[in-house]
Design a protein around this motif. Structure first.
Motif, PDB file in Angstrom:
ATOM      1  N   ASN A  66      23.626  50.303  41.400  1.00 32.26           N
ATOM      2  CA  ASN A  66      24.888  50.933  41.503  1.00 32.26           C
ATOM      3  C   ASN A  66      26.108  49.920  40.717  1.00 32.26           C
ATOM      4  N   GLY A  67      25.664  48.750  40.506  1.00 35.08           N
ATOM      5  CA  GLY A  67      26.575  47.678  39.779  1.00 35.08           C
ATOM      6  C   GLY A  67      27.536  46.880  40.612  1.00 35.08           C
ATOM      7  N   LEU A  68      27.164  46.981  41.931  1.00 37.29           N
ATOM      8  CA  LEU A  68      28.036  46.504  43.110  1.00 37.29           C
ATOM      9  C   LEU A  68      27.540  45.061  43.369  1.00 37.29           C
ATOM     10  N   PRO A  69      28.338  44.223  43.646  1.00 37.36           N
ATOM     11  CA  PRO A  69      27.344  42.842  44.424  1.00 37.36           C
ATOM     12  C   PRO A  69      26.961  43.554  45.755  1.00 37.36           C
ATOM     13  N   ILE A  70      25.934  42.530  46.246  1.00 37.46           N
ATOM     14  CA  ILE A  70      25.242  42.754  47.668  1.00 37.46           C
ATOM     15  C   ILE A  70      26.277  42.923  48.747  1.00 37.46           C
ATOM     16  N   TYR A  71      27.178  42.183  48.831  1.00 39.54           N
ATOM     17  CA  TYR A  71      28.352  42.178  49.821  1.00 39.54           C
ATOM     18  C   TYR A  71      29.485  43.417  49.753  1.00 39.54           C
ATOM     19  N   ALA A  72      29.456  43.949  48.663  1.00 40.24           N
ATOM     20  CA  ALA A  72      30.681  45.087  48.415  1.00 40.24           C
ATOM     21  C   ALA A  72      30.425  46.063  49.365  1.00 40.24           C
TER      22      ALA A  72
ATOM     23  N   THR B 136      32.048  46.089  38.357  1.00 37.24           N
ATOM     24  CA  THR B 136      31.442  44.927  38.901  1.00 37.24           C
ATOM     25  C   THR B 136      32.425  43.900  39.019  1.00 37.24           C
ATOM     26  N   ILE B 137      33.243  43.713  37.995  1.00 35.97           N
ATOM     27  CA  ILE B 137      34.282  42.614  37.959  1.00 35.97           C
ATOM     28  C   ILE B 137      35.396  43.018  39.074  1.00 35.97           C
ATOM     29  N   ASN B 138      35.776  44.234  39.198  1.00 35.20           N
ATOM     30  CA  ASN B 138      36.685  44.578  40.009  1.00 35.20           C
ATOM     31  C   ASN B 138      36.216  44.445  41.774  1.00 35.20           C
ATOM     32  N   ALA B 139      34.947  44.414  41.819  1.00 32.64           N
ATOM     33  CA  ALA B 139      34.243  44.086  43.164  1.00 32.64           C
ATOM     34  C   ALA B 139      33.986  42.907  43.457  1.00 32.64           C
ATOM     35  N   THR B 140      34.214  41.808  42.648  1.00 27.59           N
ATOM     36  CA  THR B 140      33.640  40.606  42.753  1.00 27.59           C
ATOM     37  C   THR B 140      34.664  39.717  43.520  1.00 27.59           C
ATOM     38  N   ASP B 141      33.980  38.814  44.513  1.00 26.06           N
ATOM     39  CA  ASP B 141      34.796  37.932  45.379  1.00 26.06           C
ATOM     40  C   ASP B 141      34.454  36.706  45.074  1.00 26.06           C
ATOM     41  N   MET B 142      35.197  36.034  44.465  1.00 25.80           N
ATOM     42  CA  MET B 142      34.785  34.556  44.021  1.00 25.80           C
ATOM     43  C   MET B 142      34.477  33.747  45.427  1.00 25.80           C
ATOM     44  N   GLU B 143      35.216  34.006  46.464  1.00 24.07           N
ATOM     45  CA  GLU B 143      34.803  33.162  47.540  1.00 24.07           C
ATOM     46  C   GLU B 143      33.512  33.396  48.041  1.00 24.07           C
ATOM     47  N   LYS B 144      32.734  34.253  47.795  1.00 30.45           N
ATOM     48  CA  LYS B 144      31.452  34.801  48.214  1.00 30.45           C
ATOM     49  C   LYS B 144      30.707  34.320  47.117  1.00 30.45           C
TER      50      LYS B 144
END
Length: 663
Positions: free
Chosen positions: A360-366, A496-504
């Motif tokens: 669905n385009g989301l990182p696993i932690y989103a 994906t960009i909007n859901a990206t957490d760089m700290e993770k």
């Protein structure tokens, strides 16, 4: 000096001997430049014989192990059972000699040009004009690749375009290093010459360098240099930067550079060259059916994308631009035995596996990702990007067929001897061809080996264009959606960009950084796409170097992790009496890290016996370049006892004495 001469000034006799094995001509002692290089077949024989001298990443004939599919070992993507000295400052030492600091293959190319170009310009070579041009173009491209390997290894390097005589003074003079950006411009110049001569197809199909291959190589070189200059700007690794050793060379006293102009030049060249091929490929990427078994029991192909990396004949794949062919009568290998039968002494890292998106385009932690967790290998890959699903070997996966019955994969071989160990528990499956004969018979494998494929052009364009403009143009957006669609991932990259957490993301991806600073989420996801597309294809180390992505582990060592061993999967490893095979011990009996360290497998924390990597990977900036060998200084110095008298300067941080580590 004679040991050095063999690299810079090989005799014509040696060169002719090396190419003459392809010919049915006069006796060797009668072959001279006057009666050679007169026909198309002469040029072809010489050009073909240069290919083995060029460091293209292909499977060596007779090769055991995973070969090219473990070329990403010693990065944050893959690891071998043993650590690599590049991540242990003080253990990587100056060599006395180096197979890379030599000029033999360069000299062979220059000899070709010296003898062929005058005859070509005078129209004295017999044969098809197109085929003659093709041969000349190939040698320009081959010289470009030879120099590109030297640039990546050493940075500044001598630019030699002539056949040099066996005279010490001349050879010493020609040994002087030129700044890296000049070397990169020289490489692009060679590739421009190649592009002007090469055809889009060759008489040998895509087994020889063609026009599209030259464009992809040009985009790769230009992107490498443009990003190297961008992220290493101002350091000793860049001409003119603080501490750059070239500043101490008298012959470079007048050198000047506008770094920003150079960055723009190389990124523009990368973008333009990539687009030529990307526009041809964007609608011709090899389709992915999503089926995890590439062939059925009848050996019919079920997923062409999977088989593109495993087929014996790769000509029919539009995306494959240049590949190496093998045959059972001449050149075979054994990598299918490792792909099918064990872990091959490699494994994907947890960081790489975690980087893959959900479908669905989301990182696993989103929130809302639907990630099933990593308690089992099946859960880990389910609903994920197909590049992870297809190319990760699970327990009970089909490996090949015996009389129509699937032979299944065992659990990951984390307790095997090093050469067959599944280092992290996440096993490589890319390249598996499902043939029982190939998996069980020595010296039978003829799986092709890809050198260039079209997806790279799309990714090179996206990165270069974004770095130039700070936003994504229409072509970049189209290319990115095409790659995600082929991977069966939601093509909406902005989601994906909007859901990206760089700290993770930074926890398992060195590419989250440049110069110790986190990059923005758009650039990070461009890098993520590249990482995920080129899984197990040997692209990672070059990318990490050019992005300057190891600074953060200088002070915070990186601990390699794999699958979740201290969970349900620990029950795979039991003796017949029900006792565990897993041994936690600091002694040489230890074969797995204690749960108190991590619930995930840490391959370098099995025990503490002779284990220099127990506390993790560390970094020193000198390791961005290889050290130049001591012989190069000794043989180019008037007083061979005084290495400082050499016209060559050492790379930053390194000594000139063999056996010494970093200063």
């Amino acid at each position: 000096m004679k040991r050095y001469l063999k690299y810079i000034a090989l005799s014509a006799g040696v060169l002719l001997a090396s190419c003459d094995k392809f010919l049915d001509r006069e006796p060797l002692d009668k072959v001279t430049p006057d009666n050679f290089f007169n026909t198309e077949s002469d040029l072809l024989s010489y050009a073909i014989n240069l290919y083995p001298d060029v460091s293209f990443s292909t499977i060596p004939p007779g090769q055991y192990g995973l070969s090219v599919f473990k070329s990403d070992d010693a990065t944050d993507n893959q690891v071998a059972p043993a650590g690599n000295a590049r991540f242990l400052p003080g253990e990587w030492r100056v060599p006395s000699t180096s197979k890379e600091w030599n000029f033999e293959s360069i000299r062979k190319c220059n000899y070709f040009f010296e003898k062929v170009l005058p005859k070509y310009q005078a129209n004295e070579i017999k044969g098809s004009p197109a085929n003659i041009k093709q041969c000349i173009g190939e040698v320009y491209a081959l010289r470009a690749q030879i120099y590109f390997v030297r640039l990546q290894n050493f940075g500044d390097f001598p630019i030699i375009t002539e056949v040099l005589p066996d005279e010490n003074a001349i050879l010493t003079e020609q040994s002087k290093r030129r700044p890296q950006n000049e070397v990169a411009r020289f490489i692009l110049s060679d590739l421009d010459k190649a592009i002007a001569l090469l055809s889009e197809s060759t008489p040998n199909g895509k087994n020889r360098i063609n026009l599209n291959a030259a464009y992809v190589l040009k985009s790769r070189v230009a992107l490498y240099e443009g990003t190297w200059l961008k992220y290493h700007k101002g350091t000793a690794q860049v001409p003119g930067g603080a501490g750059w050793p070239g500043a101490q060379a008298s012959y470079l006293s007048n050198f000047s550079i506008n770094i920003d102009d150079e960055i723009k030049f190389f990124l523009t060249e990368a973008k333009n060259a990539a687009k030529v091929v990307a526009d041809k490929m964007v609608n011709n990427l090899t389709p992915n059916s999503g089926v995890r078994v590439a062939r059925d029991a009848s050996m019919a192909i079920k997923n062409r994308y999977f088989m593109m990396f495993a087929d014996d004949n790769m000509e029919s794949y539009d995306e494959v631009i240049f590949w190496r062919k093998y045959s059972r009568t001449e050149q075979t290998h054994n990598i299918q035995m490792e792909l099918a039968r064990n872990g091959g002494g490699s494994g994907y890292t947890k960081g790489l596996v975690d980087s893959y998106l959900m479908k669905n385009g989301l990182p696993i932690y989103a929130s809302g990702s639907g990630y099933l967790g990593d308690e089992t290998l099946f859960n880990t890959i389910e609903k994920r990007d197909d590049r992870l699903r297809l190319f990760t070997k699970l327990d009970n996966d089909t490996l090949y067929y015996h009389e129509g019955t699937p032979v299944k994969a065992p659990v990951p071989e984390i307790l095997n001897p090093a050469e067959t160990r599944a280092t992290t528990g996440y096993r490589v499956k890319k390249g598996l061809n499902y043939s029982e004969a190939d998996a069980t018979t020595h010296y039978r494998g003829i799986t092709g080996s890809i050198v260039f494929r079209g997806a790279e052009a799309l990714l090179n364009y996206i990165e270069a264009q974004y770095l130039l403009d700070g936003t994504l143009d229409g072509s970049s957006q189209t290319y990115w959606r095409a790659l995600r669609t082929r991977a069966n991932v939601d093509p909406d990259f902005q989601k994906t960009i909007n859901a990206t957490d760089m700290e993770k993301e930074k926890l398992g991806d060195w590419g989250a950084y440049s110069a110790g600073t986190l990059v923005n989420t758009t650039l990070y996801n461009i890098r993520r796409e590249r990482r995920n597309e080129f899984i197990a294809e040997g692209m990672r180390w070059a990318d990490l170097k050019r992005w300057r992505s190891m600074e953060q582990i200088k002070n915070t060592p990186y601990i390699v992790e794999g699958f979740k061993i201290w969970g349900t999967m620990k029950d795979w490893y039991k003796n017949q009496d029900g006792t565990s095979k897993l041994v936690v011990s600091d002694t040489d009996k230890g074969n797995v890290n204690p749960q108190s360290n991590s619930v995930y497998l840490r391959p370098y924390q099995r025990n503490k016996v002779n284990n220099l990597y127990y506390d993790g990977y560390k970094w020193n900036d000198a390791h961005y370049f290889e050290p130049i060998p001591m012989d190069a200084f000794r043989l180019t110095s008037q007083n061979q006892a005084n290495l400082d008298g050499s016209v060559i300067y050492q790379n930053p941080g390194w000594s000139k004495v063999a056996g010494e580590s970093l200063k």
